[in-house]
Design a protein around this motif. Structure first.
Motif, PDB file in Angstrom:
ATOM      1  N   GLY A  54     -46.345 -47.180 -67.786  1.00 15.13           N
ATOM      2  CA  GLY A  54     -47.367 -46.546 -68.380  1.00 15.13           C
ATOM      3  C   GLY A  54     -48.185 -45.436 -67.396  1.00 15.13           C
ATOM      4  O   GLY A  54     -47.456 -45.374 -66.245  1.00 15.13           O
ATOM      5  N   PRO A  55     -49.216 -45.130 -67.785  1.00 16.28           N
ATOM      6  CA  PRO A  55     -50.175 -45.491 -68.762  1.00 16.28           C
ATOM      7  C   PRO A  55     -49.861 -44.893 -70.035  1.00 16.28           C
ATOM      8  O   PRO A  55     -50.449 -45.253 -70.997  1.00 16.28           O
ATOM      9  CB  PRO A  55     -51.598 -45.325 -68.244  1.00 16.28           C
ATOM     10  CG  PRO A  55     -51.513 -44.033 -67.477  1.00 16.28           C
ATOM     11  CD  PRO A  55     -50.232 -44.369 -66.895  1.00 16.28           C
ATOM     12  N   ASP A  56     -49.320 -43.689 -70.030  1.00 11.75           N
ATOM     13  CA  ASP A  56     -49.085 -42.997 -71.008  1.00 11.75           C
ATOM     14  C   ASP A  56     -47.753 -42.915 -71.728  1.00 11.75           C
ATOM     15  O   ASP A  56     -47.720 -42.889 -73.179  1.00 11.75           O
ATOM     16  CB  ASP A  56     -49.343 -41.432 -70.987  1.00 11.75           C
ATOM     17  CG  ASP A  56     -50.503 -41.070 -69.985  1.00 11.75           C
ATOM     18  OD1 ASP A  56     -51.555 -41.572 -70.444  1.00 11.75           O
ATOM     19  OD2 ASP A  56     -50.594 -40.484 -69.077  1.00 11.75           O
TER      20      ASP A  56
ATOM     21  N   LYS B  35     -47.896 -53.381 -76.501  1.00 14.36           N
ATOM     22  CA  LYS B  35     -48.631 -54.148 -75.583  1.00 14.36           C
ATOM     23  C   LYS B  35     -48.878 -53.050 -74.289  1.00 14.36           C
ATOM     24  O   LYS B  35     -48.038 -52.380 -73.878  1.00 14.36           O
ATOM     25  CB  LYS B  35     -48.196 -55.478 -75.257  1.00 14.36           C
ATOM     26  CG  LYS B  35     -46.693 -55.452 -74.917  1.00 14.36           C
ATOM     27  CD  LYS B  35     -46.183 -56.911 -74.825  1.00 14.36           C
ATOM     28  CE  LYS B  35     -44.774 -56.847 -74.318  1.00 14.36           C
ATOM     29  NZ  LYS B  35     -44.289 -58.210 -74.196  1.00 14.36           N
ATOM     30  N   PRO B  36     -50.014 -53.340 -73.656  1.00 13.58           N
ATOM     31  CA  PRO B  36     -50.433 -52.293 -72.377  1.00 13.58           C
ATOM     32  C   PRO B  36     -49.408 -52.787 -71.281  1.00 13.58           C
ATOM     33  O   PRO B  36     -48.816 -53.800 -71.162  1.00 13.58           O
ATOM     34  CB  PRO B  36     -51.832 -52.723 -72.236  1.00 13.58           C
ATOM     35  CG  PRO B  36     -52.065 -54.110 -72.679  1.00 13.58           C
ATOM     36  CD  PRO B  36     -51.238 -54.301 -73.899  1.00 13.58           C
ATOM     37  N   SER B  37     -49.381 -51.890 -70.387  1.00 14.22           N
ATOM     38  CA  SER B  37     -48.435 -52.083 -69.235  1.00 14.22           C
ATOM     39  C   SER B  37     -49.196 -53.149 -68.222  1.00 14.22           C
ATOM     40  O   SER B  37     -50.360 -53.289 -68.265  1.00 14.22           O
ATOM     41  CB  SER B  37     -48.544 -50.847 -68.388  1.00 14.22           C
ATOM     42  OG  SER B  37     -48.034 -50.854 -66.743  1.00 14.22           O
ATOM     43  N   ASN B  38     -48.218 -53.923 -67.655  1.00 13.59           N
ATOM     44  CA  ASN B  38     -48.684 -54.739 -66.485  1.00 13.59           C
ATOM     45  C   ASN B  38     -49.521 -54.174 -65.473  1.00 13.59           C
ATOM     46  O   ASN B  38     -50.620 -54.724 -65.103  1.00 13.59           O
ATOM     47  CB  ASN B  38     -47.553 -55.262 -65.986  1.00 13.59           C
ATOM     48  CG  ASN B  38     -46.954 -56.453 -66.736  1.00 13.59           C
ATOM     49  OD1 ASN B  38     -47.400 -56.975 -67.782  1.00 13.59           O
ATOM     50  ND2 ASN B  38     -45.442 -56.779 -66.713  1.00 13.59           N
ATOM     51  N   ALA B  39     -49.213 -52.799 -65.096  1.00 12.38           N
ATOM     52  CA  ALA B  39     -49.870 -52.261 -64.158  1.00 12.38           C
ATOM     53  C   ALA B  39     -51.109 -51.570 -64.524  1.00 12.38           C
ATOM     54  O   ALA B  39     -51.976 -51.255 -63.810  1.00 12.38           O
ATOM     55  CB  ALA B  39     -48.990 -51.064 -63.578  1.00 12.38           C
ATOM     56  N   PHE B  40     -51.353 -51.476 -66.079  1.00 11.09           N
ATOM     57  CA  PHE B  40     -52.595 -50.892 -66.398  1.00 11.09           C
ATOM     58  C   PHE B  40     -53.229 -51.883 -67.534  1.00 11.09           C
ATOM     59  O   PHE B  40     -53.289 -51.590 -68.788  1.00 11.09           O
ATOM     60  CB  PHE B  40     -52.524 -49.567 -67.055  1.00 11.09           C
ATOM     61  CG  PHE B  40     -51.967 -48.557 -65.722  1.00 11.09           C
ATOM     62  CD1 PHE B  40     -52.688 -47.685 -65.337  1.00 11.09           C
ATOM     63  CD2 PHE B  40     -50.704 -48.369 -65.817  1.00 11.09           C
ATOM     64  CE1 PHE B  40     -52.627 -46.872 -64.414  1.00 11.09           C
ATOM     65  CE2 PHE B  40     -50.309 -47.346 -64.741  1.00 11.09           C
ATOM     66  CZ  PHE B  40     -51.227 -46.672 -64.142  1.00 11.09           C
TER      67      PHE B  40
ATOM     68  N   GLU C 203     -55.934 -52.507 -68.089  1.00 13.84           N
ATOM     69  CA  GLU C 203     -57.132 -52.173 -68.734  1.00 13.84           C
ATOM     70  C   GLU C 203     -57.102 -51.458 -69.976  1.00 13.84           C
ATOM     71  O   GLU C 203     -58.183 -51.215 -70.742  1.00 13.84           O
ATOM     72  CB  GLU C 203     -58.243 -51.463 -67.714  1.00 13.84           C
ATOM     73  CG  GLU C 203     -57.459 -50.159 -67.470  1.00 13.84           C
ATOM     74  CD  GLU C 203     -56.479 -49.953 -66.577  1.00 13.84           C
ATOM     75  OE1 GLU C 203     -56.145 -49.126 -65.879  1.00 13.84           O
ATOM     76  OE2 GLU C 203     -56.020 -51.288 -65.875  1.00 13.84           O
ATOM     77  N   LEU C 204     -55.831 -51.152 -70.188  1.00 12.34           N
ATOM     78  CA  LEU C 204     -55.608 -50.216 -71.490  1.00 12.34           C
ATOM     79  C   LEU C 204     -55.703 -51.112 -72.842  1.00 12.34           C
ATOM     80  O   LEU C 204     -55.537 -52.217 -72.861  1.00 12.34           O
ATOM     81  CB  LEU C 204     -54.053 -49.827 -71.368  1.00 12.34           C
ATOM     82  CG  LEU C 204     -53.682 -48.906 -70.470  1.00 12.34           C
ATOM     83  CD1 LEU C 204     -52.195 -48.561 -70.344  1.00 12.34           C
ATOM     84  CD2 LEU C 204     -54.566 -47.554 -70.622  1.00 12.34           C
ATOM     85  N   PRO C 205     -56.027 -50.516 -74.060  1.00 14.96           N
ATOM     86  CA  PRO C 205     -56.216 -51.381 -75.333  1.00 14.96           C
ATOM     87  C   PRO C 205     -54.966 -52.123 -75.595  1.00 14.96           C
ATOM     88  O   PRO C 205     -53.891 -51.717 -75.315  1.00 14.96           O
ATOM     89  CB  PRO C 205     -56.729 -50.301 -76.101  1.00 14.96           C
ATOM     90  CG  PRO C 205     -57.114 -49.081 -75.337  1.00 14.96           C
ATOM     91  CD  PRO C 205     -56.346 -49.175 -74.069  1.00 14.96           C
ATOM     92  N   ASN C 206     -55.150 -53.042 -76.170  1.00 21.51           N
ATOM     93  CA  ASN C 206     -54.091 -53.921 -76.875  1.00 21.51           C
ATOM     94  C   ASN C 206     -53.984 -53.992 -78.414  1.00 21.51           C
ATOM     95  O   ASN C 206     -54.766 -54.583 -78.778  1.00 21.51           O
ATOM     96  CB  ASN C 206     -54.137 -55.208 -76.022  1.00 21.51           C
ATOM     97  CG  ASN C 206     -52.751 -56.106 -76.399  1.00 21.51           C
ATOM     98  OD1 ASN C 206     -51.777 -55.499 -76.901  1.00 21.51           O
ATOM     99  ND2 ASN C 206     -52.511 -57.222 -76.205  1.00 21.51           N
TER     100      ASN C 206
END
Length: 313
Positions: free
Chosen positions: A37-39, A59-64, A66-69
Motif C-alpha cells: 500500500g497505500p495505493d 482490506k487495508p495494508s498492515n503497514a497503513f 489508518e486506511l478505510p476498511n
C-alpha cells in the motif's frame, strides 16, 4: 534475515517529490495480500501472472492500518523483461509472444503490469530491450486502441430507447461509445444481462485470426461483478439457436480481456452476443462502461468470412 521497511517515510518522500504518484510496496511474501500500500497492492508473484479472481477493493495494508476498511487498492503484477531483475550480458529479452501472453494475464485480468527493464553496466537500457518494448507497445496500441468491431457491427441492442437529450443508463449502446463516463446498467426489474444484435454483413471474421472481448466496469461506481459469462447464438427469420458459451470468468474490475473463438460461432445468418452477470457483491446492479471486440493486430489471414444477414428488417 528479517527486513524492515519504513513505508511511511518512503511514501512521504514520494509524495513530496511526485504528488500525483501511486505508491505501493510489500513487506514480504508471507504478507503479500495485506502488507502493501497505500495505493496499490502486490499480487504475490514476480512472473507477471494475475489471478482469475482479482478484487481491487480490499482490506487495508498492515503497514497503513489508518486506511478505510475496505480500501480501493488496485493490483499490480510485476515481472522482468529478462530472466532476472538485473542486467547480464549473456541474457536476452523475453519474446514478444511471451509479453502478449503476460499482457492478457495481467492487464486482461484487472492488474496493472509493472515491466522491469534493467539498465546495463553503463547505466543505459540495452538496445534489444528497448526494441522489444517498442514492439510490445505497438502491438497493444494496434490491437486494443483500434476499431471496436462491435461498434461497427451492432445493428441494434436489447434496449435502444434513449430519449433525446437524456442519458439512458439501460441502453447497451453506452458501452460502445468509447466514453468511460457513460455506462450500461440494468433497469430496475431487468436481469443482469446485456445483449447485442450483430449485423454479420459488417463483421468479417478470418480463419487463423485471434479475437478478444474486453469488458470494463464503471470503476467510479465500484467493482461489484463476481461472475460472468459471454454467450453467442445464431438468429434468422425462422428461429434462434441455443446459446453457446464462448468465455466465462469471475471478477471484471477495470478491465477483463477474454480470448474468444469466433470463426466457429459466426457462420450463421445473424448473431446475438450477450454478457450475463451471474453474481455481484451484495446483489448490486452491475455497471459496464465498455464492451469491445478486437482482432489481434499481428494475425493475418486471406480466408475470411463476411456473412449475409436476414435478421434485421
Amino acid at each position: 534475515m528479517q527486513h524492515y521497511y519504513d513505508w511511511h517515510t518512503f511514501v512521504a518522500e514520494l509524495r513530496d517529490s511526485q504528488p500525483a504518484s501511486i505508491a505501493g510496496g510489500c513487506g514480504g511474501p508471507k504478507h503479500y495480500d495485506t502488507d502493501c500500500g497505500p495505493d496499490t497492492r502486490w499480487y504475490g508473484n514476480e512472473q507477471g501472472v494475475g489471478h482469475e479472481t482479482a478484487w481491487a477493493v480490499y482490506k487495508p495494508s498492515n503497514a497503513f492500518p489508518e486506511l478505510p476498511n475496505p480500501s480501493y487498492v488496485p493490483i499490480y503484477c510485476d515481472v522482468s523483461i529478462r530472466k532476472g531483475w538485473f542486467w547480464h550480458a549473456n541474457e536476452k529479452p523475453k519474446s514478444l509472444a511471451w509479453l502478449k501472453t503476460t499482457y492478457l494475464q495481467t492487464v486482461g485480468m484487472n492488474c496493472a503490469l509493472q515491466l522491469n527493464v534493467p539498465p546495463n553496466k553503463d547505466g543505459l537500457l540495452e538496445d534489444s530491450d528497448v526494441e522489444r518494448v517498442k514492439e510490445f507497445g505497438s502491438w497493444v496500441k494496434r490491437t486494443f486502441s483500434g476499431t471496436n468491431l462491435l461498434s461497427k457491427a451492432v445493428s441494434f441492442s436489447q434496449r435502444n430507447n434513449e430519449i433525446a437529450g437524456c442519458f439512458d443508463p439501460g441502453n447497451p449502446d453506452n458501452t460502445l461509445d468509447n466514453d468511460q463516463t457513460t455506462f450500461w446498467t440494468p433497469y430496475k426489474d431487468d436481469p443482469h444481462v446485456i445483449t447485442f444484435w450483430v449485423d454479420t454483413q459488417k463483421l468479417t471474421v478470418c480463419k487463423g485470426d485471434s479475437y478478444y472481448v474486453t469488458i470494463m466496469e464503471n470503476i467510479a461506481f465500484g467493482q461489484v461483478i463476481a461472475n460472468h459469462t459471454i454467450q453467442i447464438r445464431s438468429v434468422n427469420d425462422e428461429s434462434m439457436s441455443e446459446w453457446e458459451t464462448i468465455a466465462t470468468g469471475t471478477t471484471v474490475g477495470y478491465k477483463r480481456i477474454h480470448p474468444v473463438n469466433l470463426l466457429e460461432n459466426i457462420n450463421r445468418d445473424g448473431v446475438q452476443l450477450r454478457i450475463i452477470i451471474t453474481k455481484t457483491v451484495l446483489n448490486a446492479k452491475p455497471q459496464l462502461t465498455n464492451v469491445a471486440l478486437h482482432k489481434d493486430a499481428d494475425t493475418y489471414s486471406t480466408t475470411c468470412r463476411t456473412l449475409p444477414t436476414k435478421a434485421y428488417k
